[in-house]
Design a protein around this motif. Structure first.
Motif, PDB file in Angstrom:
ATOM      1  N   PHE A  61      -2.438  -0.189  -4.628  1.00 43.65           N
ATOM      2  CA  PHE A  61      -2.680  -1.484  -5.284  1.00 43.65           C
ATOM      3  C   PHE A  61      -2.554  -2.627  -4.274  1.00 43.65           C
ATOM      4  O   PHE A  61      -3.454  -3.460  -4.140  1.00 43.65           O
ATOM      5  CB  PHE A  61      -1.694  -1.676  -6.439  1.00 43.65           C
ATOM      6  N   PHE A  62      -1.421  -2.657  -3.576  1.00 42.02           N
ATOM      7  CA  PHE A  62      -1.223  -3.773  -2.645  1.00 42.02           C
ATOM      8  C   PHE A  62      -2.169  -3.662  -1.447  1.00 42.02           C
ATOM      9  O   PHE A  62      -2.589  -4.684  -0.883  1.00 42.02           O
ATOM     10  CB  PHE A  62       0.240  -3.835  -2.200  1.00 42.02           C
ATOM     11  N   ASN A 110       9.661  -1.077  -0.522  1.00 42.69           N
ATOM     12  CA  ASN A 110       9.478  -2.532  -0.467  1.00 42.69           C
ATOM     13  C   ASN A 110       9.044  -2.957   0.943  1.00 42.69           C
ATOM     14  O   ASN A 110       8.198  -3.842   1.097  1.00 42.69           O
ATOM     15  CB  ASN A 110      10.819  -3.198  -0.824  1.00 42.69           C
ATOM     16  N   GLU A 133       0.642   4.779  -5.828  1.00 44.83           N
ATOM     17  CA  GLU A 133      -0.143   3.831  -6.630  1.00 44.83           C
ATOM     18  C   GLU A 133       0.197   2.386  -6.248  1.00 44.83           C
ATOM     19  O   GLU A 133      -0.682   1.531  -6.163  1.00 44.83           O
ATOM     20  CB  GLU A 133       0.116   4.052  -8.121  1.00 44.83           C
ATOM     21  N   ILE A 152      13.087  -6.326  -5.369  1.00 44.80           N
ATOM     22  CA  ILE A 152      12.231  -5.137  -5.276  1.00 44.80           C
ATOM     23  C   ILE A 152      10.894  -5.512  -5.914  1.00 44.80           C
ATOM     24  O   ILE A 152      10.700  -5.380  -7.120  1.00 44.80           O
ATOM     25  CB  ILE A 152      12.866  -3.938  -6.024  1.00 44.80           C
ATOM     26  N   ALA A 153       9.984  -5.991  -5.093  1.00 48.18           N
ATOM     27  CA  ALA A 153       8.704  -6.508  -5.612  1.00 48.18           C
ATOM     28  C   ALA A 153       7.699  -5.365  -5.744  1.00 48.18           C
ATOM     29  O   ALA A 153       6.724  -5.274  -4.999  1.00 48.18           O
ATOM     30  CB  ALA A 153       8.178  -7.600  -4.698  1.00 48.18           C
ATOM     31  N   LEU A 154       7.963  -4.504  -6.687  1.00 48.02           N
ATOM     32  CA  LEU A 154       7.127  -3.308  -6.890  1.00 48.02           C
ATOM     33  C   LEU A 154       6.892  -3.116  -8.380  1.00 48.02           C
ATOM     34  O   LEU A 154       7.657  -3.612  -9.202  1.00 48.02           O
ATOM     35  CB  LEU A 154       7.851  -2.062  -6.349  1.00 48.02           C
ATOM     36  N   PHE A 155       5.845  -2.367  -8.708  1.00 46.97           N
ATOM     37  CA  PHE A 155       5.605  -1.992 -10.103  1.00 46.97           C
ATOM     38  C   PHE A 155       6.423  -0.735 -10.400  1.00 46.97           C
ATOM     39  O   PHE A 155       6.141   0.330  -9.853  1.00 46.97           O
ATOM     40  CB  PHE A 155       4.123  -1.730 -10.342  1.00 46.97           C
ATOM     41  N   ARG A 199      -5.236  -2.678  -1.588  1.00 40.34           N
ATOM     42  CA  ARG A 199      -6.497  -3.286  -2.035  1.00 40.34           C
ATOM     43  C   ARG A 199      -6.378  -4.808  -2.078  1.00 40.34           C
ATOM     44  O   ARG A 199      -7.345  -5.517  -1.820  1.00 40.34           O
ATOM     45  CB  ARG A 199      -6.899  -2.736  -3.397  1.00 40.34           C
ATOM     46  N   ASP A 257       6.607   1.092 -12.986  1.00 43.10           N
ATOM     47  CA  ASP A 257       5.944   2.151 -13.762  1.00 43.10           C
ATOM     48  C   ASP A 257       4.810   2.828 -13.009  1.00 43.10           C
ATOM     49  O   ASP A 257       4.074   3.624 -13.592  1.00 43.10           O
ATOM     50  CB  ASP A 257       5.392   1.577 -15.073  1.00 43.10           C
ATOM     51  N   LEU A 258       4.661   2.480 -11.757  1.00 34.45           N
ATOM     52  CA  LEU A 258       3.655   3.161 -10.941  1.00 34.45           C
ATOM     53  C   LEU A 258       4.363   4.003  -9.887  1.00 34.45           C
ATOM     54  O   LEU A 258       5.532   3.771  -9.566  1.00 34.45           O
ATOM     55  CB  LEU A 258       2.742   2.151 -10.243  1.00 34.45           C
ATOM     56  N   THR A 259       3.655   4.975  -9.339  1.00 36.57           N
ATOM     57  CA  THR A 259       4.232   5.785  -8.268  1.00 36.57           C
ATOM     58  C   THR A 259       4.191   4.985  -6.967  1.00 36.57           C
ATOM     59  O   THR A 259       3.528   3.940  -6.891  1.00 36.57           O
ATOM     60  CB  THR A 259       3.431   7.084  -8.075  1.00 36.57           C
ATOM     61  N   VAL A 299       5.288  -1.666   1.781  1.00 38.24           N
ATOM     62  CA  VAL A 299       4.195  -2.497   1.258  1.00 38.24           C
ATOM     63  C   VAL A 299       3.875  -3.630   2.238  1.00 38.24           C
ATOM     64  O   VAL A 299       2.700  -3.945   2.487  1.00 38.24           O
ATOM     65  CB  VAL A 299       4.567  -3.075  -0.134  1.00 38.24           C
ATOM     66  N   LEU A 341       7.364   8.162  -9.833  1.00 42.38           N
ATOM     67  CA  LEU A 341       7.428   6.777 -10.312  1.00 42.38           C
ATOM     68  C   LEU A 341       8.555   6.027  -9.603  1.00 42.38           C
ATOM     69  O   LEU A 341       9.648   6.574  -9.397  1.00 42.38           O
ATOM     70  CB  LEU A 341       7.684   6.735 -11.826  1.00 42.38           C
TER      71      LEU A 341
END
Lengths: 413, 310
Positions: B97-98, B142, B93, B83-86, B100, B88-90, B145, B129
């Motif tokens: 991020f990705f 996942n 978000e 699971i290549a995600l942050f 951008r 602590d972010l929603t 993204v 989150l």
């Protein structure tokens, strides 16, 4: 992308309560506890007693003063034999000479260093404390002690950031190592009644604009330079998580350059450290009245410290990636920071232990920053922070260079 | 669309992938099957340009992975097994991020975020989150993204590991829909054979770093046209049934796992009788018997002597 990464790091930190606790609440708690507990014991200049540079300025010589006393006695119509006896006694109890002797004994014990200056060479800017005895002081004290005339003029004392120690030494000499003892001795020689103790006044002034460092000042600087380093370990730790969860790989497949990722960590380190320092300094200033005297210099020190954190975050991230585990940042968080804080003097002034250790501490970026902060708090000018800027510049360049070398460039991430 | 030619990857002394050849046409969904350690992830890492091949060449859309890494990365979307995600972010978000990172900005970024959230059915939960999501929701995000920049080639590495059947079904339908509506080329790796059977036009089977078979599902199953698979569930461990039955000429092989025995036998061979005799001798009851046509699982078993999950 750089700003996107910064924003992401800040959001992550704000949502990590345990990290926030370490980075912000812990230093504030420790400043409160240590500052309060050691408030009485530590007059912080106390922190640097071993490095105390002092001077005694004596206007006129002992012989000149004796001559003046003799002229005074003659003008009073005292017989020559009586004059001679009194001059002999006066020579034994010359206060400036006794004071200089006491400082010399403290110097022999390594507590401070002292220089005796005459009026002509009395450039006193370089000293932490200076005692002035004007040319009439000896005669005035003799006349007060031996002839029971009027009180002498006060002794002028100027003290720098080491105010507390200068004050303590002065009090110890003039109150506790008292005149009464000397007067009793003199009286016993003459088989006379013990005279009243001599009341000597002392006026202590702070030197230039430099003020006393309180325990709250000391620990605000100490804890700030220590806990700001945890920001670097936090960022390196999140970087490790990002590698393990393949977020980093995902960034690579979206064409984000590796150096941008490292730079993002470094930039986030700088920004977060600045915010952290601003919070700690503001708290100490508002609650404990810690004064930074010169906002501009304080900002320069904070910026230097923040750059240190940024470059350290880059290096720890790179090492974590190279080793493919979190051991580098974990070890630095558990042992490295404590060691740096100890050497840098965050807990207490290590020059009391060893001058060599203290010298090493001053070379470290946290130690250099702490010394600079204390100097600025004490009212020092910009000149005192140049060594810190040099130390930090070298450290940052080394860390950033090492990070770029260590960070894996290709496969096997 | 994708040509993997004689690719080998060696890590120090260990060869992870050996002389692999994979060819995929535009719009195909191709399965890459194999047990853990077969070399699937290394192959995918090389196609994704994250790992350089030791030997061989890879071309995607005419670009060389070695020489045109930037182009390759623009045209592929990778759904990693992790699971290549942050956390602590929603979700929003994370996607911004990705997005951008893929150089999307402004309105276009907003539109793409909205679009992919809609595809994976997370629009209503986009402001929460990620760490509060279920495993299935995380898997869907996942995938989202990887779709942000509208890749031509989507590489999905075990995208359904550890999730509930409902989420799995949702993901499989999403993959099919992407292929159908966008003509997206998809490489799908899994060790869930039924997923590969459901989704893929063609399948490559890997083991010990090599491609051991390739073809359409029909072609692969044709390898076992002369066999039936009999699955027997027993009241207790299948024990030495394999040893006993494999002595018979009409039984090709027997695979046992716990209480289950899978017997590959020549078509219409009277093997049930032998099984019943063994259960009598061993004092074991039969709970169920199923006779089925060969599956990809059976093909894999036939080729490697092991099941995919071993």
């Amino acid at each position: 992308m750089f700003w996107t990464m910064l924003a992401k790091e800040i959001k992550q930190l704000l949502r990590e309560r345990s990290e926030l606790l370490t980075l912000l609440l812990m230093p504030i708690i420790l400043i409160t506890i240590l500052g309060s507990a050691l408030q009485g014991m530590m007059s912080p200049g106390a922190a640097g007693a071993g490095n105390l540079e002092t001077a005694v300025v004596m206007e006129g010589t002992l012989d000149e003063s004796l001559l003046q006393l003799q002229e005074h006695l003659a003008s009073e119509g005292m017989p020559p034999e009586a004059q001679e006896a009194l001059l002999e006694e006066a020579e034994q109890v010359s206060v400036p000479e006794m004071f200089a002797e006491m400082l010399a004994s403290l110097e022999a014990e390594g507590v401070l260093s002292v220089e005796v200056l005459d009026e002509a060479g009395a450039s006193t800017e370089a000293y932490d404390g200076v005692w002035y005895f004007d040319e009439t002081y000896r005669e005035q004290t003799w006349r007060q002690m031996l002839l029971q005339e009027e009180l002498p003029d006060p002794v002028a004392v100027e003290a720098s950031g080491q105010f507390g120690i200068i004050e303590g030494i002065t009090d110890a000499f003039f109150n506790e190592l008292n005149w009464q003892k000397e007067a009793a001795y003199l009286a016993s020689l003459e088989e006379e009644a013990v005279p009243e103790p001599v009341q000597t006044e002392v006026e202590i002034q702070q030197l230039d604009n430099r003020s006393a460092i309180t325990s709250f000042d000391y620990y605000t600087a100490g804890m700030a330079v220590m806990f700001v380093l945890y920001t670097a370990t936090f960022l390196a730790s999140t970087a490790h998580t990002e590698r393990r969860s393949y977020v980093f790989h995902r960034l690579l497949t979206s064409n984000v350059p590796m150096w941008m990722y490292l730079a993002g960590k470094g930039g986030a380190g700088v920004l977060l450290a600045l915010v952290q320092l601003a919070v700690i300094f503001s708290f100490s200033s508002l609650v404990f009245g810690v004064s930074f005297q010169h906002a501009g210099l304080t900002a320069v020190i904070a910026a230097g410290l923040a750059l240190t954190v940024g470059s350290l975050a880059m290096l720890l991230t790179a090492v974590n990636y190279r080793l493919r585990n979190e051991q580098a940042s974990a070890l630095f968080a558990s042992a490295g920071i404590t060691m740096l804080a100890f050497l840098g003097g965050s807990f207490f002034n290590v020059s009391q232990l060893s001058e060599t250790v203290a010298a090493i501490g001053r070379l470290l970026p946290n130690g250099a920053a702490m010394q600079s902060l204390l100097a600025v708090m004490g009212g020092a000018g910009a000149g005192l922070i140049y060594p810190m800027l040099l130390s930090i510049s070298v450290f940052c360049l080394l860390c950033a260079g090492a990070a770029l070398l260590v960070f894996p460039r290709k496969e096997g991430l | 669309m994708l040509e993997v030619m004689d690719v080998t990857k060696t890590f120090k002394e260990r060869t992870a992938v050996s002389r692999v050849n994979v060819f995929i046409e535009k719009g195909e969904i191709v399965g890459l099957l194999g047990p853990n350690g077969a070399g699937k992830s290394t192959t995918i890492s090389m196609i994704s340009s994250l790992v350089a091949p030791t030997e061989g060449e890879i071309y995607a859309g005419g670009y060389s992975v070695k020489k045109d890494r930037t182009h390759i990365r623009r045209m592929i979307g990778v759904v990693p097994q992790e699971i290549a995600l942050f956390q602590d972010l929603t979700a929003k978000e994370n996607l911004r991020f990705f997005g951008r990172a893929y150089k999307l900005k402004g309105k276009l970024l907003q539109e793409r975020v909205r679009y992919v959230l809609d595809i994976v059915g997370l629009t209503d939960r986009a402001g929460e989150l990620v760490k509060t999501y279920s495993g299935g929701m995380k898997r869907r995000l996942n995938i989202a993204v990887a779709l942000l920049h509208e890749p031509e080639l989507l590489i999905m590495d075990e995208p359904t590991v550890g999730i509930d059947p409902q989420s799995r079904s949702y993901i499989l339908e999403t993959v099919r829909e992407l292929n159908r509506t966008k003509n997206m080329t998809i490489i799908y790796t899994s060790h869930y054979m039924e997923e590969v059977e459901y989704l893929c036009d063609r399948v490559y089977i890997m083991d010990h770093g090599e491609i051991i078979a390739a073809g359409t599902k029909r072609e692969l199953k044709a390898m076992l046209m002369e066999e039936d698979s009999i699955v027997v569930t027993l009241s207790r461990s299948a024990g030495d049934i394999a040893e006993v039955l494999e002595k018979r000429e009409d039984i090709t092989r027997v695979y046992t796992s716990g209480n289950e025995a899978v017997i590959a036998a020549k078509k219409d061979a009277p093997v049930l009788e032998a099984v019943i005799q063994w259960t009598r001798d061993a004092g074991v009851d039969i709970q169920s018997v199923e006779v089925r046509s060969p599956s990809l699982e059976d093909v894999f078993l036939h080729l490697t002597g092991r099941t995919l999950r071993e």
